[in-house]
Design an enzyme around this catalytic site. Structure first.
Site, PDB file in Angstrom:
ATOM      1  N   LYS A  66     -10.462  42.545 -48.934  1.00  0.00           N
ATOM      2  CA  LYS A  66     -10.876  41.700 -49.934  1.00  0.00           C
ATOM      3  C   LYS A  66     -12.316  42.058 -49.967  1.00  0.00           C
ATOM      4  O   LYS A  66     -13.145  42.218 -48.840  1.00  0.00           O
ATOM      5  CB  LYS A  66     -10.365  40.034 -49.706  1.00  0.00           C
ATOM      6  CG  LYS A  66     -10.993  39.290 -50.896  1.00  0.00           C
ATOM      7  CD  LYS A  66     -10.788  37.739 -50.240  1.00  0.00           C
ATOM      8  CE  LYS A  66     -10.815  36.651 -51.190  1.00  0.00           C
ATOM      9  NZ  LYS A  66     -10.537  35.228 -50.873  1.00  0.00           N
TER      10      LYS A  66
ATOM     11  N   SER B 107      -8.240  32.702 -54.431  1.00  0.00           N
ATOM     12  CA  SER B 107      -9.103  33.739 -55.015  1.00  0.00           C
ATOM     13  C   SER B 107      -8.674  35.119 -54.261  1.00  0.00           C
ATOM     14  O   SER B 107      -9.192  36.026 -54.966  1.00  0.00           O
ATOM     15  CB  SER B 107     -10.478  33.595 -54.215  1.00  0.00           C
ATOM     16  OG  SER B 107     -10.352  33.466 -52.814  1.00  0.00           O
TER      17      SER B 107
ATOM     18  N   SER C  14      -6.771  30.004 -51.006  1.00  0.00           N
ATOM     19  CA  SER C  14      -7.174  31.409 -51.438  1.00  0.00           C
ATOM     20  C   SER C  14      -5.963  32.564 -50.772  1.00  0.00           C
ATOM     21  O   SER C  14      -6.470  33.735 -51.389  1.00  0.00           O
ATOM     22  CB  SER C  14      -8.463  31.986 -51.313  1.00  0.00           C
ATOM     23  OG  SER C  14      -9.302  31.145 -52.391  1.00  0.00           O
TER      24      SER C  14
END
Lengths: 479, 491
Positions: A82, A157, A181
């Site tokens: 990420k 997210s 997330s």
């Protein structure tokens, strides 16, 4: 497409074994990953690839393996980080304009640990900027598309990470979970997302969102892969004082007897707000657990309805503090026309931060302001403590809890973009685990309206291994 | 100038905040060197000091140990529970946009410092003391459209000691800051080097004609005892002058202009910032065990107050005691007090040694006329020899001084001090035969004086003794010389 089902990648431990023996070449695996990324470009899961460094590392690993040197438990396994993880040789933007052009001069502890076992980072995944959001629509760059329906969001997210795993770009990806997330995008993309106990994985080198809630965890195609990745990245780190020791028993030891295990259906996470189709799926999943010998009861966290309110006070408070360092003075975006310091601050931040970051900075600044601190922040802390106590009480009656991940499946891109409150409600069933610091996992529980459904399982703090073992059983039952 | 009568109508109230730099090897939250004195700008900086994304603070435990010692020095004890908070404001030398400090649960709560002014002892209360990280250093170049930031100092551990408003004169304020300095030095908490800004003082002053306190001003960043004293004097007069003219005192932050010997306004309290304090979620609370507190207490060295008792118990004057207390912690590795401590079972020798230190060693070292540094046991040998020799009248007081200067400039301690003193001609001649010969010659050469002595004019004997001393080049024992003169003259 039909993602997640066609296993393009073998299980992680098999890949590593074959790279070690020379049967598979790390160099080929890296190319395979980069090709999958290129082939699925239209999903916008990836911000940037790290091909140069990945190829170098692969070459080195293959050479060492050829010499018979021990590479590690993730030998040659490509992964996607990420983009809020600092990785050498790559821009780390957290999908924000204000960090565009920021090249990491040091590396996240989690990435160091993965690399030490031979894993190779091939790309940086998209996210809601600074991890603020549940859909990746808050990325300052682009929105990632759901692999099951390009008109829909992948969740957030860690939406880029989840979509990348679902699209077989790599066997696993890293994620961060502050309020949902890892688990929400895992559910929306039909993969496994594990949020460990708070402090089990070092946050050093990961762009902070809300420090008392942030955890780092894996997104993978199955529980066994997730457990292996966790086993590599877990443990005390001298660079993060909130970390805890890992369990002496490996997280990969997933032996487990479901018979007589007490699983409580968390009433507040199985209420009528859940879409009927999803609820049916979840009930069927729970029935399978019961049929396999689990002792299913119902539990309640009475203060749970307050959890989202508490979350949206504490989280923005910490966000407003953590984002203070992005001031345009030392790195990242600087407004070039500023005539004085004041203007440099206001314009660099005003132009560099996206809407959602600014919204959270405003809320956080407000709740921490003198005269409001007691009414908001302090009160929210009090309720957080109460929630933790209620979780403890509930876990004195059951070994695990089960519930929905989200009241709805993946929503349409743009559907909630103009209504931040509706977007915040997507985290309704998730933030409780972050506030309590307990481990929670989302595993695929079937398909509803052609879209994946996620089942949430929770355990007491530090019972990460048990939770993974239960999840593995559930995964087999639901397959 | 305010006339003394007007000044006497006002009561002055003073409170002082002091930032002390803790002498840890590394910074408060980063494994980076702490000694920024001579380092090139931005050379002592890591990802933590620079406030990079993802950088987390990790507490340097050595700072806790030093703060715990400071607690005992301040007549307090460390709190078993304390925590760190974030104080938010934007400035280029504050890389994270917040300073890590202790807001509502500091490591030290309560305490006191004893000061003595004009022979009276007074207790100044300590409200609290908390740990925090220092900011970097900004340099604003005149005529340039940029400023420079050096982050070497960013993250240096500080202890901020907050006093109660218990002081009422510049003399008390000065005595307080000097005592704090001594306490921090004796507790080995800080180098407390004022030149390098290891101790900085913020002085709050108000005046009032009534029981109600007046509006106070805070003069920040003073780095000498004298500046503290001068600031109080200046602020008291400035405030009285304003009040006498019927004007109000503005509550504000002021600075001290050393060249002009004046305070000046920096910013008014109206544009005071809201720091939005919050507990730092990256740092777990500091929990200190009782056993740790007990150990620190046991390891505490003697504080200045205890030394004062010991030294004045030997009969030393207060001024002399203070000289020795100051000298003990001056630059360099010279120590004085351990010798006194080792001699405490021989009070006379201890007192005599202290006097030599105060009157000879300390001033001559300050002048650079004594330079060798010997170990405490070596110094003890030297002073013991000197004490014994002077008691046996082998050395006169002048010779004692010369002996110290000679011995303490040797590269190594002389192996045999008797031989060394003889070699340097620094022992009195007490050999009767030798002095008798000189006396005989002196009586012969000064017949008139000898006659005067014989006829009972004892004044003249002093003259003869003087002549003997002269002839012996000062080495004769004067008492012995006098006895021999009398004997030879048949008295």
């Amino acid at each position: 497409m039909d993602p997640g089902t066609q296993g393009q990648w073998p299980p992680i431990k098999d890949i590593a074994a074959k790279v070690q023996s020379g049967e598979l070449k790390a160099a080929d695996l890296v190319e395979q990953a980069l090709e999958a990324i290129a082939d699925n470009k239209e999903y916008d899961a990836i911000i940037a690839t790290t091909g140069g460094r990945a190829r170098e590392r692969a070459k080195d690993i293959d050479a060492r393996a050829a010499k018979g040197q021990e590479i590690g438990r993730l030998a040659g396994v490509p992964f996607i980080a990420k983009d809020n993880f600092l990785v050498y040789g790559a821009e780390t933007t957290a999908a924000s304009n204000i960090l565009k052009g920021f090249n990491a001069p040091y590396q996240a502890t989690a990435v160091n640990k993965l690399e030490a076992e031979g894993a190779i980072c091939v790309a940086k995944a998209n996210l809601d900027a600074f991890a603020h959001g549940s859909s990746t629509e808050n990325s300052d760059f682009f929105t990632t598309k759901n692999p099951y329906d390009m008109a829909r969001v992948p969740g957030g997210s860690s939406g880029g990470s989840a979509a990348a795993v679902a699209l077989q770009m790599a066997p696993f990806a890293t994620g961060t979970d502050t309020g949902s997330s890892i688990r929400l995008p895992a559910a929306f993309c039909g993969v496994v997302g594990f949020k460990p106990t708070y402090g089990l994985v070092s946050r050093s080198g990961v762009v902070a969102m809300a420090s008392s809630l942030d955890v780092i965890g894996p997104l993978a195609r199955n529980v066994e892969d997730a457990a292996l990745v966790l086993d590599v990245i877990a443990g005390r780190d001298n660079l993060d004082s909130t970390t805890i020791e890992k369990d002496p028993r490996p997280y990969t030891d997933l032996s487990f007897d479901l018979k007589g295990v007490k699983i409580g259906i968390l009433k507040e996470y199985m209420d009528d707000s859940i879409a009927p189709g999803i609820k049916t799926q979840l009930q069927q999943a729970i029935d399978k657990l019961r049929a396999a010998g689990a002792n299913i009861t119902e539990v309640s966290i009475p203060s749970m309805p307050l959890s989202l309110a508490v979350y949206y006070i504490l989280c923005p408070a910490e966000v407003s503090s953590n984002l203070s360092r992005y001031d345009g003075q030392r790195y990242g975006y600087t407004y070039p026309e500023a005539k004085d310091l004041e203007e440099s601050y206001s314009q660099s931040r005003g132009r560099g931060f996206g809407k959602e970051a600014k919204r959270r900075i405003m809320i956080g600044t407000y709740v921490l302001s003198s005269g409001y601190y007691d009414a908001y922040y302090k009160r929210a802390q009090t309720v957080r403590t109460k929630l933790m106590q209620e979780f403890e009480t509930a876990f004195s009656k059951v070994d695990f809890m089960v519930g929905a991940v989200s009241p709805t499946g993946p929503f349409k891109i743009g559907e909630k973009a103009s209504d931040p409150l509706a977007m915040y409600l997507a985290d309704l069933f998730m933030a409780g685990a972050n506030l309590a610091g307990i481990p929670s996992i989302s595993i695929p529980a079937g398909i509803n309206d052609n879209l994946p459904v996620g089942l949430q399982l929770m355990a007491p703090q530090r019972a990460d291994r048990d939770l993974l073992a239960l999840a593995k059983q559930a995964e087999e039952l639901l397959a | 100038m305010i006339d003394p009568k007007t000044r006497a109508k006002y009561a002055t109230t003073i409170g002082i905040e002091c930032h002390v730099q803790l002498k840890t090897k590394t910074k408060l939250f980063a494994a980076v060197g702490n000694d920024a004195r001579e380092a090139p700008p931005n050379s002592l900086v890591s990802h933590i000091c620079f406030g990079l994304p993802g950088a987390l603070p990790v507490l340097n435990e050595a700072a806790i140990g030093l703060a715990a010692r400071a607690a005992f020095a301040l007549n307090s004890r460390p709190q078993k529970f304390s925590k760190f908070d974030r104080k938010h404001y934007f400035y280029p030398d504050l890389p994270k946009g917040y300073q890590i400090t202790q807001y509502d649960e500091p490591i030290i709560v309560g305490g006191s410092v004893e000061i003595e002014v004009d022979g009276e002892t007074k207790r100044v209360g300590i409200t609290r003391a908390h740990m925090e990280e220092d900011a970097g250093k900004s340099t604003h170049q005149a005529g340039q459209d940029y400023s420079l930031v050096d982050l070497n100092r960013a993250g240096t551990p500080l202890l901020e000691i907050v006093s109660e408003p218990d002081m009422h004169s510049s003399a008390e304020a000065k005595a307080y800051v000097r005592e704090l300095y001594l306490l921090m030095r004796y507790a080995d908490v800080s180098d407390a080097n004022l030149y390098y800004g290891n101790m900085r003082f913020d002085v709050n002053v108000s005046v009032s004609k009534t029981e109600t306190l007046g509006t106070r001003t805070e003069t920040k960043n003073l780095n000498s005892f004298r500046a503290v004293e001068k600031t109080v004097d200046y602020e008291v007069d400035r405030q009285i002058e304003l009040l006498e003219k019927g004007k109000a005192i503005a509550q504000e932050t002021r600075g001290w202009d050393d060249a002009k010997q004046k305070t000046f306004s920096q910013r008014s309290k109206e544009d005071v910032e809201d720091y939005r304090y919050m507990p730092d979620p990256d740092l777990p609370p500091i929990i200190i065990e009782q056993s740790y507190i007990d150990r620190v207490e046991k390891e505490m060295p003697s504080m200045p107050g205890e030394w004062r008792k010991r030294l004045s118990g030997l009969g030393l004057e207060p001024a002399a005691v203070e000289t020795l207390l100051d000298a003990e912690v001056e630059e360099g590795q010279v120590s004085y007090l351990p010798l006194i401590d080792m001699l405490l079972d021989q009070p006379e020798a201890a007192k005599q040694t202290a006097n030599w230190q105060i009157n000879v060693e300390v001033p001559l070292r300050r002048e650079g006329k004594i330079t060798s540094i010997f170990s405490d046991p070596e110094m003890l040998e030297i002073y013991k020899w000197l004490y014994r020799s002077s008691k046996e009248r082998k050395v006169s007081s002048n010779q004692a001084k010369d002996f110290l200067v000679a011995a303490l400039n040797e590269k190594q301690v002389p192996a045999n001090l008797d031989d060394f003193a003889k070699q340097k001609g620094l022992v009195q001649v007490s050999d009767e035969g030798e002095i008798a010969k000189i006396v005989e010659q002196v009586i012969k050469d000064n017949a008139q004086a000898a006659e005067d002595v014989k006829s009972g004019e004892m004044k003249a004997i002093g003259f003869l003794v003087g002549q003997v001393m002269k002839a012996s080049k000062g080495k004769a024992n004067p008492k012995l010389a006098q006895d021999l003169i009398k004997r030879q003259l048949g008295l």
